[in-house]
Enzyme design. Structure first.
Site, short mmCIF file in Angstrom:
data_model
loop_
_atom_site.label_atom_id
_atom_site.label_comp_id
_atom_site.label_asym_id
_atom_site.label_seq_id
_atom_site.Cartn_x
_atom_site.Cartn_y
_atom_site.Cartn_z
N ARG A 137 -127.18 30.40 40.78
CA ARG A 137 -126.04 30.01 39.73
C ARG A 137 -125.30 31.28 39.17
NH1 ARG A 137 -129.44 26.22 35.96
NH2 ARG A 137 -131.07 27.71 36.77
N TYR A 186 -147.91 23.26 41.16
CA TYR A 186 -146.66 22.12 40.60
C TYR A 186 -146.98 20.88 40.67
CZ TYR A 186 -142.99 25.88 40.36
OH TYR A 186 -142.18 26.57 39.90
O1 1CP Z 1 -129.29 23.47 40.62
C1 1CP Z 1 -129.63 24.71 40.61
O2 1CP Z 1 -129.01 25.50 41.18
C2 1CP Z 1 -131.32 25.02 40.21
C3 1CP Z 1 -131.63 26.32 40.50
C4 1CP Z 1 -132.55 26.48 41.77
C5 1CP Z 1 -132.06 27.22 42.78
C6 1CP Z 1 -130.87 27.96 43.12
C7 1CP Z 1 -133.72 25.89 41.94
C8 1CP Z 1 -134.53 24.90 41.13
N1 1CP Z 1 -134.12 26.36 43.52
C9 1CP Z 1 -132.94 26.99 43.82
C10 1CP Z 1 -133.17 27.46 45.27
C11 1CP Z 1 -134.27 28.24 45.82
N2 1CP Z 1 -135.50 28.16 45.38
C12 1CP Z 1 -134.37 29.25 46.65
C13 1CP Z 1 -133.10 29.50 47.46
C14 1CP Z 1 -132.51 30.73 48.27
C15 1CP Z 1 -132.39 31.78 47.64
O3 1CP Z 1 -133.45 32.42 46.98
O4 1CP Z 1 -131.23 32.16 47.21
C16 1CP Z 1 -135.65 29.57 46.99
C17 1CP Z 1 -136.19 30.77 47.93
C18 1CP Z 1 -136.26 28.93 46.32
C19 1CP Z 1 -137.77 29.07 45.89
C20 1CP Z 1 -138.60 28.56 44.70
N3 1CP Z 1 -138.35 27.44 44.09
C21 1CP Z 1 -139.46 29.31 44.12
C22 1CP Z 1 -140.25 30.45 44.67
C23 1CP Z 1 -139.42 31.62 44.09
C24 1CP Z 1 -139.52 31.79 42.79
O5 1CP Z 1 -138.43 31.70 41.86
O6 1CP Z 1 -140.75 32.41 42.31
C25 1CP Z 1 -139.94 28.49 43.01
C26 1CP Z 1 -141.02 28.67 41.95
C27 1CP Z 1 -139.23 27.24 43.08
C28 1CP Z 1 -139.24 26.02 42.18
C29 1CP Z 1 -138.04 25.99 41.43
N4 1CP Z 1 -137.04 25.48 41.78
C30 1CP Z 1 -136.14 25.52 41.03
C31 1CP Z 1 -136.37 26.16 39.83
C32 1CP Z 1 -135.56 26.34 38.44
C33 1CP Z 1 -137.77 26.47 40.05
C34 1CP Z 1 -138.62 27.13 38.89
C35 1CP Z 1 -139.38 26.32 38.11
C36 1CP Z 1 -140.44 26.56 37.15
O7 1CP Z 1 -141.54 27.02 37.69
O8 1CP Z 1 -140.36 26.57 36.02
#
Ligand code: 1CP
Length: 369
Positions: free
Chosen positions: A43, A166
């Protein structure tokens, strides 16, 4: 000449032009230190917000063309040395039959998280990944074609403990206390779930490689809430299993892709992680580069670990921080990255300054040799 339909087949991929990232994964010499950023598709990019506007997050994940576009966006702006497929770690719990929604302002939410061991019976323990997660494989294949060999494409998964957390917490949590309650109160059921997840993850990663992924990263994002003993029991054995099984299976078909393990805040496990069959260990910013090198004894390549918040600094300061980081890690067997993902309020210009600093200063160091 490529027909449009050929883009959906995982073959005849364009020749790779920049292999610095893959070479660094294997500790080989590179002309510059390769760099990419966790959450580089995200974002902080106005074009990302525009593409995602008004669309359901997981519907986006299910659209190969949308995932491809979001993966490519950051590469049009910055000379990153790798792409990471746009997807999410929570597609696995979904494939196991759990409902997961992305709630604006709150993050991922499970309306019906696992509460007690009996709930494991409600899960799909055997998942046909080619059926349930086929949309991820299609996204990878399409993106690998559309990358036109510019940089390698990284596939990824959540690690078993992080996914379990999760599935029990039902979303993000600061303490992970509901999930940790299982570890202390229901260790057997915990192992049963972790094992179930491991089997699916192995198939999922193999499917990603078959679809065109050229490296794999395993995200143990919730390592930090475990202590050394819990890590030894509930995380490390599964991380090892995943790497061993994926590598053994790939070897049978004469393939080999580098694997990265990123256990956030798991500094107590650094020695073990460097001996767990992964080529690369990802580091968060709480670990000093030199001590990470010492503790991993040159056995693995390292990836990381600038504090993402350093991107709030002015560009000159970012250059200084990068310089120190490169001098700490050295230029060999090193992939520059942040210690965790980019935040939505970060300035794309500073991300560009980070990438530029890594390339410029590492070329300078390599020329001195
Ligand atoms: O609408 C949106 O844009 C929401 C934000 C978002 C994005 C851009 C989420 C929600 N996921 C993603 C994509 C994503 N998730 C990628 C894409 C590739 C890149 O990195 O460019 C990847 C690798 C992930 C992996 C992911 N999802 C992780 C592991 C990495 C990390 O951050 O530790 C985790 C924990 C998630 C869960 C998740 N998905 C989204 C959010 C906000 C979260 C974290 C939630 C939380 O624990 O509070």
């Amino acid at each position: 000449i490529m027909d449009k339909d050929d883009l959906i087949l995982p073959k005849d991929f364009p020749k790779l032009k920049n292999d610095a990232f893959l070479l660094a994964c294997r500790g080989q010499e590179t002309p510059h230190v390769p760099v990419w950023c966790m959450r580089q598709a995200g974002r902080y990019l106005p074009e990302f917000r525009e593409s995602r506007a008004g669309k359901d997050f997981f519907a986006t994940c299910r659209s190969p063309s949308a995932c491809c576009e979001l993966t490519l966006q950051p590469l049009r702006r910055f000379p990153f040395d790798a792409a990471i497929i746009f997807s999410d770690i929570l597609v696995i719990p979904q494939a196991m039959g759990m409902d997961v929604q992305m709630v604006a302002g709150k993050g991922p939410t499970f309306p019906e998280p696992l509460k007690e061991p009996e709930d494991l019976l409600l899960l799909q323990s055997k998942v046909d990944v080619n059926k349930e997660l086929d949309y991820v494989f299609k996204a990878i294949t399409l993106t690998r074609h559309k990358l036109e060999g510019k940089v390698p494409l990284i596939g990824f998964t959540g690690a078993p403990w992080t996914l379990m957390a999760y599935m029990i917490e039902g979303g993000g949590s600061t303490t992970q206390s509901k999930a940790k309650r299982w570890l202390y109160r229901h260790p057997e059921a915990s192992h049963q779930l972790l094992k179930m997840l491991t089997d699916i993850i192995v198939e999922y990663l193999l499917g990603q490689v078959a679809a065109g992924a050229q490296a794999l990263q395993v995200f143990e994002s919730h390592a930090g809430c475990l202590g050394p003993a819990e890590f030894q029991e509930f995380s490390l054995p599964y991380l090892r299993d995943i790497a061993r099984k994926v590598k053994d299976q790939l070897k049978e078909s004469g393939q080999d892709v580098p694997m990265i393990v990123f256990a956030k805040d798991g500094h107590y496990g650094l020695e073990d992680l460097s001996q767990s069959h992964y080529e690369v260990v990802g580091l968060d910013w709480t670990i000093d580069p030199r001590s990470a090198r010492e503790r991993t004894g040159g056995k693995v390549s390292l990836q990381g670990n600038m504090d993402p918040c350093a991107l709030y600094a002015p560009k000159e300061r970012i250059y200084e921080i990068v310089k120190k980081m490169l001098e700490g890690f050295g230029t060999r067997g090193y992939i520059a990255n942040l210690g965790h993902g980019l935040y939505p309020d970060m300035d794309p210009e500073n991300v560009g300054a980070f990438v530029e600093a890594v390339h410029a200063h590492s070329r300078h160091l390599l020329n001195l040799k």
